[in-house]
Enzyme design. Structure first.
Site, mmCIF file in Angstrom:
data_model
loop_
_atom_site.group_PDB
_atom_site.id
_atom_site.type_symbol
_atom_site.label_atom_id
_atom_site.label_comp_id
_atom_site.label_asym_id
_atom_site.label_seq_id
_atom_site.Cartn_x
_atom_site.Cartn_y
_atom_site.Cartn_z
ATOM 1 N N GLU A 39 17.110 20.279 12.094
ATOM 2 C CA GLU A 39 17.505 19.005 12.697
ATOM 3 C C GLU A 39 16.340 18.072 13.016
ATOM 4 O O GLU A 39 16.563 16.892 13.281
ATOM 5 C CB GLU A 39 18.351 19.258 13.941
ATOM 6 C CG GLU A 39 17.597 19.587 15.184
ATOM 7 C CD GLU A 39 18.158 18.844 16.403
ATOM 8 O OE1 GLU A 39 19.181 18.170 16.274
ATOM 9 O OE2 GLU A 39 17.537 18.950 17.465
ATOM 10 N N HIS A 68 20.752 15.854 16.706
ATOM 11 C CA HIS A 68 20.175 14.792 15.871
ATOM 12 C C HIS A 68 20.819 14.729 14.482
ATOM 13 O O HIS A 68 20.226 14.167 13.553
ATOM 14 C CB HIS A 68 18.665 15.003 15.723
ATOM 15 C CG HIS A 68 17.902 14.749 16.982
ATOM 16 N ND1 HIS A 68 17.726 13.492 17.512
ATOM 17 C CD2 HIS A 68 17.273 15.607 17.829
ATOM 18 C CE1 HIS A 68 17.015 13.577 18.627
ATOM 19 N NE2 HIS A 68 16.730 14.842 18.840
ATOM 20 N N HIS A 151 22.759 25.497 19.880
ATOM 21 C CA HIS A 151 21.753 24.447 20.011
ATOM 22 C C HIS A 151 21.885 23.828 21.392
ATOM 23 O O HIS A 151 22.753 22.981 21.629
ATOM 24 C CB HIS A 151 21.991 23.408 18.909
ATOM 25 C CG HIS A 151 20.841 22.500 18.666
ATOM 26 N ND1 HIS A 151 19.715 22.889 17.984
ATOM 27 C CD2 HIS A 151 20.639 21.196 19.007
ATOM 28 C CE1 HIS A 151 18.872 21.883 17.898
ATOM 29 N NE2 HIS A 151 19.412 20.844 18.518
#
Length: 259
Positions: A39, A68, A151
């Site tokens: 990312e 992102h 994440h």
């Protein structure tokens, strides 16, 4: 099966480190499958589809994204062109792409799921716990080997997810904070866990960025442009041995390889 988990790839230094290490480990037969978090691969921002596909071309079997995911506008449409590029499953309804992928291997299918945390993150993400619970009781109920990239910002949220999924998936591994933790373990019910894989990128940095602008921002409060740092990169992550028949993890080893 031995699976290599690669921490957040940051910029060109991270991409170069991944290319060298992943290709070598696969060619030497040291790993069978690679999951890479990409990312931050585009100068510290979300990659284009071409960049993510390039990571697949040099060894990644699955590329995960994160908060992102849509930094590159091309990814909004391009993510649906390659099923092995996935974004968090608990993104809001209507987001392009998928939150999981099932990949065939010589030893059987291996499923990769990504989730994004809500603590200190965007408030409009769906609950990651309820999302993965529905998936495991529904579309993934017959899958054995399942790897979950969580994440997130908060260690507590990621630790809680590891415990929540113990015995239900093969591995839970954290990404996003770029700081490798030393708590790798296999839980009692057979799930490998680590709070954060770390970062694949320039180590002489602040989370992959040049040191001086970051220090200036902290010292003065004045915004600065944070460029990806230069210098010798390092690949951080973990190796997980999994029994593909049972889906149980047999071992996890934290790794740090200077390139």
């Amino acid at each position: 099966m031995r699976v290599l988990l690669v921490g957040d790839i940051v910029g060109k230094p991270g991409r170069n480190a991944f290319t060298k290490v992943a290709a070598q480990m696969k060619s030497e037969g040291r790993v069978d499958f690679i999951i890479a978090n990409g990312e931050n691969a585009a100068a510290g921002r979300g990659p284009t589809p071409e960049m993510a596909n390039a990571l697949i071309g040099v060894g990644a079997d699955v590329v995960t994204l994160g908060d992102h995911a849509w930094d590159a506008k091309e990814m909004v449409a391009g993510i649906d062109l390659e099923e092995r590029i996935i974004r968090p499953a608990n993104f809001p309804k209507g987001s392009p792409g998928k939150g999981f992928v099932r990949v065939d291997t010589p030893e059987g299918p291996l499923t990769v799921v990504q989730l994004v945390g809500r603590v200190f993150m965007q408030p409009n993400y769906d609950c990651p716990f309820q999302t993965v619970d529905r998936m495991l009781k529904g579309m993934l109920s017959s899958d054995k080997a399942i790897f979950v990239d969580f994440h997130g910002e908060a260690s507590s949220e990621r630790m809680a997810m590891g415990r929540f999924l113990d015995g239900r998936v093969s591995a839970v591994f954290g990404t996003h904070t770029h700081c490798q933790t030393s708590d790798e373990t296999v839980f009692d019910n057979g799930t490998a866990y680590i709070t954060d894989l770390g970062m694949t990128g320039p180590k002489d940095s602040v989370l992959g960025r040049e040191v001086e602008p970051v220090l200036a921002k902290f010292l003065t409060g004045v915004p600065h442009k944070f460029e990806v740092a230069k210098g010798k990169p390092t690949l951080e992550g973990a190796l997980v041995d999994v029994d593909m028949k049972t889906g149980k993890a047999e071992a996890i080893e934290r790794i740090r390889i200077e390139v």
